[in-house]
Write a protein that holds these residues in place. Structure first.
Motif, PDB file in Angstrom:
ATOM      1  N   ASP A  20      -0.743  -4.448  -0.072  1.00 50.38           N
ATOM      2  CA  ASP A  20       0.239  -5.431  -0.522  1.00 50.38           C
ATOM      3  C   ASP A  20       1.533  -4.745  -0.966  1.00 50.38           C
ATOM      4  OD1 ASP A  20       1.503  -7.717  -1.507  1.00 50.38           O
ATOM      5  OD2 ASP A  20       0.064  -8.066  -3.105  1.00 50.38           O
TER       6      ASP A  20
ATOM      7  N   LEU B  45       3.306  -2.564   1.928  1.00 50.41           N
ATOM      8  CA  LEU B  45       3.960  -3.399   2.928  1.00 50.41           C
ATOM      9  C   LEU B  45       5.185  -4.103   2.336  1.00 50.41           C
ATOM     10  CD1 LEU B  45       3.936  -4.414   5.826  1.00 50.41           C
ATOM     11  CD2 LEU B  45       2.328  -6.204   5.119  1.00 50.41           C
TER      12      LEU B  45
ATOM     13  N   SER C 235       9.268 -10.588   1.505  1.00 51.85           N
ATOM     14  CA  SER C 235       8.409  -9.413   1.658  1.00 51.85           C
ATOM     15  C   SER C 235       7.127  -9.555   0.852  1.00 51.85           C
ATOM     16  CB  SER C 235       9.139  -8.148   1.197  1.00 51.85           C
ATOM     17  OG  SER C 235      10.256  -7.897   1.988  1.00 51.85           O
TER      18      SER C 235
ATOM     19  N   SER D 208       3.415  -9.579   2.558  1.00 55.44           N
ATOM     20  CA  SER D 208       2.464  -8.532   2.169  1.00 55.44           C
ATOM     21  C   SER D 208       1.252  -9.124   1.467  1.00 55.44           C
ATOM     22  CB  SER D 208       3.143  -7.479   1.285  1.00 55.44           C
ATOM     23  OG  SER D 208       3.552  -8.029   0.048  1.00 55.44           O
TER      24      SER D 208
ATOM     25  N   SER E  89      -2.660  -8.771   2.703  1.00 57.22           N
ATOM     26  CA  SER E  89      -3.680  -8.231   1.804  1.00 57.22           C
ATOM     27  C   SER E  89      -4.805  -9.235   1.564  1.00 57.22           C
ATOM     28  CB  SER E  89      -3.066  -7.775   0.476  1.00 57.22           C
ATOM     29  OG  SER E  89      -2.691  -8.863  -0.334  1.00 57.22           O
TER      30      SER E  89
END
Length: 143
Positions: free
Chosen positions: A22, A25, A40, A44, A48
């Protein structure tokens, strides 16, 4: 109580790996790709969650007999979407309102969502050794 602590430890290991996915990324998408931190963080988080579902349901929680994998996944996703809402709210509050770096805010948000995830997944998805939920186990251990 030992079984609950062992389960929490397994959840922690899965959680650390999910956090690395998480967080890594999110930083990659924000810093290298140039996406907004909330976009983002959402992407992410979703990636995850997929890892977390597979790992959690294989190594942490016992499948409830009579519950289809489809229903299990839907419940997992619903709980995760609520977790995403908590995550993004905390990210926005910490970063946009309080002015704290998104990198620091993400650590706090993740800790809060981790508690949410364990408690709700234990309650709604885990059969435990005898099908009881976490609250029943905890009460029995306190007596």
């Amino acid at each position: 109580m030992r079984k609950l602590l062992a389960q929490i430890a397994k959840f922690g290991v899965v959680g650390v790996i999910a956090f690395v996915i998480d967080y890594g990324l999110m930083v990659l998408l924000t810093e290298l790709v140039g996406l907004n931190y909330l976009v983002s963080a959402t992407i992410s988080f979703i990636v995850s969650v997929v890892f977390n579902y597979v790992a959690s349901m294989r190594y942490v929680f016992a499948h409830k007999e009579g519950m289809s994998r489809r229903r299990e996944f839907v419940i997992f996703v619903v709980l995760s979407v609520i977790g995403l809402g908590i995550n993004n709210l905390l990210m926005w509050l910490g970063t946009s309102i309080a002015g704290i770096s998104y990198l620091i805010t993400k650590v706090f948000a993740t800790a809060c969502v981790m508690v949410w995830n364990f408690v709700t997944r234990k309650k709604f998805l885990d059969a435990g050794d005898d099908g009881r939920n976490a609250a029943e186990e905890l009460l029995d251990n306190l007596e």
